[in-house]
Design an enzyme around this catalytic site. Structure first.
Site, mmCIF file in Angstrom:
data_model
loop_
_atom_site.group_PDB
_atom_site.id
_atom_site.type_symbol
_atom_site.label_atom_id
_atom_site.label_comp_id
_atom_site.label_asym_id
_atom_site.label_seq_id
_atom_site.Cartn_x
_atom_site.Cartn_y
_atom_site.Cartn_z
ATOM 1 C CE1 TYR A 1 -3.049 -3.046 0.354
ATOM 2 C CE2 TYR A 1 -3.144 -2.697 2.716
ATOM 3 C CZ TYR A 1 -3.505 -3.419 1.595
ATOM 4 O OH TYR A 1 -4.323 -4.514 1.728
ATOM 5 C CG HIS B 1 -0.763 -8.782 0.330
ATOM 6 N ND1 HIS B 1 -0.334 -7.476 0.262
ATOM 7 C CD2 HIS B 1 -2.082 -8.753 0.003
ATOM 8 C CE1 HIS B 1 -1.360 -6.708 -0.077
ATOM 9 N NE2 HIS B 1 -2.420 -7.452 -0.249
#
Length: 337
Positions: free
Chosen positions: A61, A145
């Site tokens: 992010y 992830h």
């Protein structure tokens, strides 16, 4: 009594407590557009003041910006009072800055490149670097992830390393985060994860997770964290041009969302409230993860989750064919004062 969003449950067998509403910090990484530092810090402050105590981030992010901002915003809070998760699988390698990172969804300088790495060494390095960016001495939960295209290495190398780190007490809970339910189900069946983070696959418009993932998790005592409850926009504000899974929504899905909104409006319930509360009807769902860029968006999410949803509304959605007859809903739930 606790407000619904600050009520606690635990992530699977780990004992890690999470609030029913949790804060997703992708926006702090300048998701799609820039978020002023003060605005981002205000969103985290509002989440705290609202009673949210579970915060999720990732190196992906904003090329680490989300971790830096979230860590700074939480640093003065009592560490034992909140739960923090981050993710592994992408190592950030410095490169000469060229342009921005909007191709990956973040309005930040492209001064790092993401390198897929689900090796044991990569897991340890990723966690160490995340701790430095966060400025904290530990994270509570670590997810693999998006291992979609790296399933074998994730299962054979990254997962065993997370299991070792959990056994050593370095982290308290481990899991996997992605939007493909088949691989999430495989991890629930074949490993000892505490929880999985499923994005966009258990919503008012998409109940793919109900086929195998949620029943498997429930049967094995694992928790599911649900993200993407608005399917990237369509269930927040359905209209032509709205997005669904980060693309223009197909017309038939837009019509379906508008139909659900119409039924909800007859009962005086905003569609956003319905979308937020829906996943919590399944017993395997521990928390709903909502991204927010501002104090206003955090306040709105908390208010929506606290909105009463009458049983008659769920029944009408089933009668109209807008929800499957067998889908569990939070019937009989009334918000706490």
């Amino acid at each position: 009594m606790h407000a619904p969003h600050s009520a606690r449950t635990t992530l699977g067998p780990s004992g890690v407590p999470v609030t029913r509403l949790s804060y997703g910090a992708a926006a702090l990484g300048n998701l799609y557009s820039e978020v002023h530092p003060a605005q981002g810090a205000g969103a985290v402050d509002e989440a705290w003041d609202t009673g949210i105590r579970y915060f999720d981030t990732a190196p992906h992010y904003g090329l680490g910006l989300s971790e830096k901002r979230l860590g700074a915003a939480l640093r003065t809070r009592p560490r034992q009072e909140y739960v923090l998760s981050t993710k592994v699988g992408r190592i950030l390698e410095p490169v000469p800055a060229k342009g921005d990172d909007l191709a990956n969804g973040f309005a930040v300088p492209a001064d790092h490149r993401r390198v897929w790495d689900f090796s044991a060494r990569g897991v340890r390095r990723s966690i160490d670097e995340s701790l430095r960016r966060l400025g904290l001495d530990r994270v509570d939960v670590v997810y693999l992830h998006d291992p979609d295209d790296h399933a074998d290495q994730a299962l054979q190398e990254a997962y065993p390393e997370l299991e070792r780190l959990r056994a050593q007490g370095v982290v308290s809970a481990i899991g996997v985060g992605m939007n493909r339910t088949s691989l999430l189900t495989r991890f629930v069946r074949d490993t000892d994860v505490d929880a999985v983070l499923c994005a966009g696959r258990y919503t008012l418009l998409d109940q793919d997770a109900l086929t195998t993932l949620l029943p498997e998790a429930q049967a094995r005592g694992k928790s599911v964290v649900i993200g993407g409850v608005f399917n990237s926009g369509l269930l927040a504000d359905p209209k032509p041009g709205a997005t669904y899974d980060y693309r223009a929504a197909p017309p038939q899905l837009t019509r379906r969302a508008l139909s659900i909104q119409t039924v909800a409006a007859r009962h005086g319930v905003p569609l956003r409230a319905l979308a937020l509360r829906f996943p919590l009807g399944h017993p395997a769902v521990a928390t709903v993860l909502v991204g927010a860029r501002s104090r206003h968006e955090v306040r709105d999410a908390a208010a929506m989750l606290a909105t009463p949803v009458p049983d008659d509304l769920w029944a009408e959605l089933r009668e109209e064919g807008l929800l499957p007859a067998d889908v569990p809903v939070p019937e009989g739930e009334t918000p706490c004062a």
